[in-house]
Design an enzyme around this catalytic site. Structure first.
Site, PDB file in Angstrom:
ATOM      1  N   GLN A 228      -5.228 -28.644  -4.782  1.00  0.00           N
ATOM      2  CA  GLN A 228      -5.880 -27.870  -5.824  1.00  0.00           C
ATOM      3  C   GLN A 228      -5.730 -26.369  -5.567  1.00  0.00           C
ATOM      4  OE1 GLN A 228      -7.175 -28.408  -8.706  1.00  0.00           O
ATOM      5  NE2 GLN A 228      -8.105 -26.403  -9.038  1.00  0.00           N
ATOM      6  N   GLU A 229      -5.770 -25.993  -4.311  1.00  0.00           N
ATOM      7  CA  GLU A 229      -5.697 -24.573  -3.969  1.00  0.00           C
ATOM      8  C   GLU A 229      -4.289 -24.002  -4.145  1.00  0.00           C
ATOM      9  OE1 GLU A 229      -8.014 -22.554  -3.418  1.00  0.00           O
ATOM     10  OE2 GLU A 229      -9.759 -23.733  -2.842  1.00  0.00           O
TER      11      GLU A 229
END
Length: 493
Positions: free
Chosen positions: A300-301
C-alpha cells in the site's frame, strides 16, 4: 397389560407431553448445526472456525447456554438432505427462502442480502440480459438460489440452458470462468464479492432478480420454539449492533480492488515480492506480526518499490517520514532492510498505543489508520464518534467520522484539526484486501502460526493445499484454474 394401562393413565393425568425442540436442545445441552465450507458461511481460520454465519450461530448457542456442535457437509445438497431428515437443528447453506422450501424447511433471514448474478469471461462481449444468452450454457452450483431464479424466468425467455455442477462451489465455478473453460455462470453476489479479487478475468453482467436476505434453515417438522428463539436472538443482535459489526468485518472492505488493481497486484506478487519476502518474514517475526500484514502495508505504501519518494519527502519501501525514521533509529530509508525493519517496529509501537480494550480485528484497523493519519487525528475521530452516540471502539463506526476531519465545521471542534480523513479509511480498506490475497496464497511462518498471544488476527484457510514456501500449487497466476480443494475460501479479516 395392567402396568401399561397405569402408565398411560398417569401420563394423561399429569399432562406429560413431548418436549419442545428448544427444550430438547437444552436438555441435551447441544445445538446441532449442519453447514458447508464457504467464506460467507464457515471456514477454519488460523485462530479457529470463523465466517459470518458461524460467528452468529456460535453467539446463538451461547445465548441458549448450550454447546455448538457443527457438522460440515460437502455442499448444499448434503445440507438440505440432513435437514430434511431432521438430523440437525439448523442448516447454514447461504440460501434465501424459496417457495419450494415451504413444505420442507422454515427460513429465518440473517441480515445479509444477495442476488443471483450472471458473470462472464471479460474476453467475451458483455451480455445485457438473458435473451443475449440464448443458445449458451450457464454454469451453476447445485441446490442454489440460481436454478430457482432461472426456472422462474424461462417462461419469459425460451431456450435458456444451464448446467449444474454438484462437485463445485462458487469459487470453483469462478475459476473456470477465469480460465475460459466456461464462458458464463451464475453465482451469488455475496460470494462474488468475497472471491472477485482472485479472479480478475471474471466480470459481472446482470442480476437475475432482486436481492433477498439469506436465511438459516430449520426442518419443517420442528415446532416453532427454536425458530422463535432464533428470531428473538436476531432482533437482539441487530439492535445492539452485532450484526452490523460482523457484516463490516466480513464484507466491509471488498469493494475497492478493480480489475487493473487486482492484475497489477498479482504481477507484483510474482515479480517484486520474492525480493523482499524474507525481509518481511524476518522482521514480522521479531515484532510478533503476521508477515503478510506487514507486506500488505508495504504494498500500500510503495508497491514494494525501495526507491519510492513522495512529493512530501516520505520515502522508501515503507514510506517513512524523516521524523519517524529518526525516532525509531533508521538511518537509510531507501535501504529495503532498514525500511521494512522500521515499518514493522513503528507499526508495532502504534498498535500497542491503541487501547487494549478494543478487540481484534478492530484494534489492528485502528493501528493501521493511526499509522497512516497519526494517532492524534484518530483520537479526534473517535471523540467525534463518541459525541454522536456511536461506539468509538468500533472501526465500523469510527470510519464514518474520519472523513469529517476534512470539513471545517467538524475539525474546528477537534484538538489536532484538519486531516484528509478519507485517506486512512481507504488505506485500511486496501490493506485488508491485499492481506486477503496474500493470506490466500501464502502461508504464515510456523512461529507466527503457533503463537497464541499474537495480537493480530490473520484468518486463513486451514488447507494443506498451499505450499509452505510461497505460492499455491497452481502458482501465482490467478488465471490458472484452481483445484476444487483450493477454491473455497478467500480469507477475510
Amino acid at each position: 397389560m395392567l402396568a401399561c394401562t397405569l402408565t398411560l393413565t398417569l401420563l394423561t393425568l399429569t399432562g406429560c407431553s413431548q418436549p419442545s425442540t428448544l427444550q430438547e436442545i437444552r436438555n441435551e445441552g447441544v445445538l446441532h448445526v449442519i453447514t458447508r465450507v464457504a467464506p460467507s458461511i464457515y471456514y477454519e481460520g488460523r485462530n479457529g472456525p470463523t465466517g459470518y454465519d458461524y460467528e452468529l450461530v456460535k453467539l446463538f448457542a451461547e445465548e441458549l447456554g448450550v454447546e455448538l456442535r457443527l457438522r460440515v457437509a460437502d455442499d448444499n445438497t448434503d445440507v438440505l438432505s440432513v435437514l430434511s431428515r431432521d438430523f440437525a437443528h439448523i442448516g447454514l447453506a447461504g440460501l434465501s427462502a424459496q417457495p419450494l422450501f415451504e413444505r420442507q424447511y422454515k427460513a429465518l433471514p440473517t441480515g445479509i442480502e444477495a442476488q443471483s448474478v450472471v458473470v462472464y469471461n471479460r474476453d467475451l462481449e458483455r451480455p445485457e440480459a438473458l435473451k443475449d444468452l440464448i443458445g449458451q450454457t450457464l454454469h451453476l452450483v447445485s441446490d442454489s438460489n440460481h436454478e430457482y431464479q432461472l426456472q422462474a424466468l424461462t417462461g419469459a425467455v425460451q431456450d435458456i440452458l444451464w448446467e449444474v455442477h454438484p462437485g463445485l462451489d462458487a469459487a470453483g465455478i469462478l475459476a473456470r470462468v477465469e480460465t475460459g473453460e466456461v464462458s458464463y455462470a451464475v453465482v451469488s453476489s455475496n460470494e462474488l464479492e468475497l472471491n472477485h479479487v482472485f479472479f480478475p478475468q471474471v466480470k459481472q453482467a446482470f442480476a437475475l432478480g432482486d436481492a433477498t436476505e439469506l436465511a438459516w434453515l430449520f426442518p419443517a417438522n420442528q415446532d416453532d420454539s427454536l425458530v422463535n428463539a432464533a428470531k428473538t436472538f436476531f432482533e437482539k443482535v441487530t439492535a445492539d449492533g452485532t450484526v452490523a459489526q460482523l457484516s463490516e468485518r466480513f464484507y466491509g472492505h471488498l469493494d475497492h480492488l478493480n480489475y487493473v488493481g487486482a492484475r497489477t497486484f498479482m504481477h507484483h506478487v510474482e515479480n517484486r515480492l520474492p525480493d523482499y519476502k524474507a525481509l518481511f518474514m524476518d522482521n514480522a517475526s521479531v515484532f510478533n506480526m503476521d508477515w503478510r500484514l506487514l507486506a500488505a502495508i508495504g504494498y500500500q505504501e510503495s508497491h514494494w518499490r525501495p526507491n519510492a519518494v513522495s512529493p512530501t519527502g516520505v520515502r522508501g519501501l515503507m514510506m517513512l517520514t524523516r521524523n519517524t525514521a529518526n525516532y525509531i533509529g533508521i538511518n537509510n530509508r531507501l535501504d529495503p532492510e532498514e525500511s521494512i525493519q522500521g515499518g514493522a517496529k513503528y507499526f508495532r509501537m502504534v498498535h500497542e498505543r491503541i487501547p487494549e480494550r478494543i478487540a481484534e480485528p478492530d484494534r489492528t484497523w485502528f493501528a493501521l489508520a493511526s499509522y497512516n493519519v497519526g494517532y492524534g487525528h484518530l483520537e479526534d475521530a473517535r471523540k467525534l464518534t463518541e459525541g454522536a452516540g456511536k461506539n468509538p471502539d468500533r472501526w465500523m463506526d469510527v470510519k464514518e467520522f474520519l472523513p469529517l476531519l476534512a470539513q471545517k465545521e467538524w475539525y474546528k471542534k477537534t484538538r489536532f484539526g484538519y486531516a484528509r480523513g478519507h485517506e486512512p479509511v481507504l488505506y485500511v480498506q486496501n490493506i485488508r484486501r491485499y492481506y486477503d490475497v496474500l493470506a490466500r496464497m501464502m502461508e504464515p511462518t510456523e512461529d507466527i502460526a503457533a503463537a497464541t498471544d499474537s495480537p493480530f488476527v490473520g484468518i486463513e484457510q486451514g488447507s494443506s493445499g498451499d505450499q509452505a514456501d510461497g505460492l499455491s500449487a497452481e502458482g501465482a497466476d490467478m488465471r490458472a484454474s484452481l483445484p476444487s480443494e483450493l477454491g473455497i475460501i478467500p480469507p477475510t479479516l
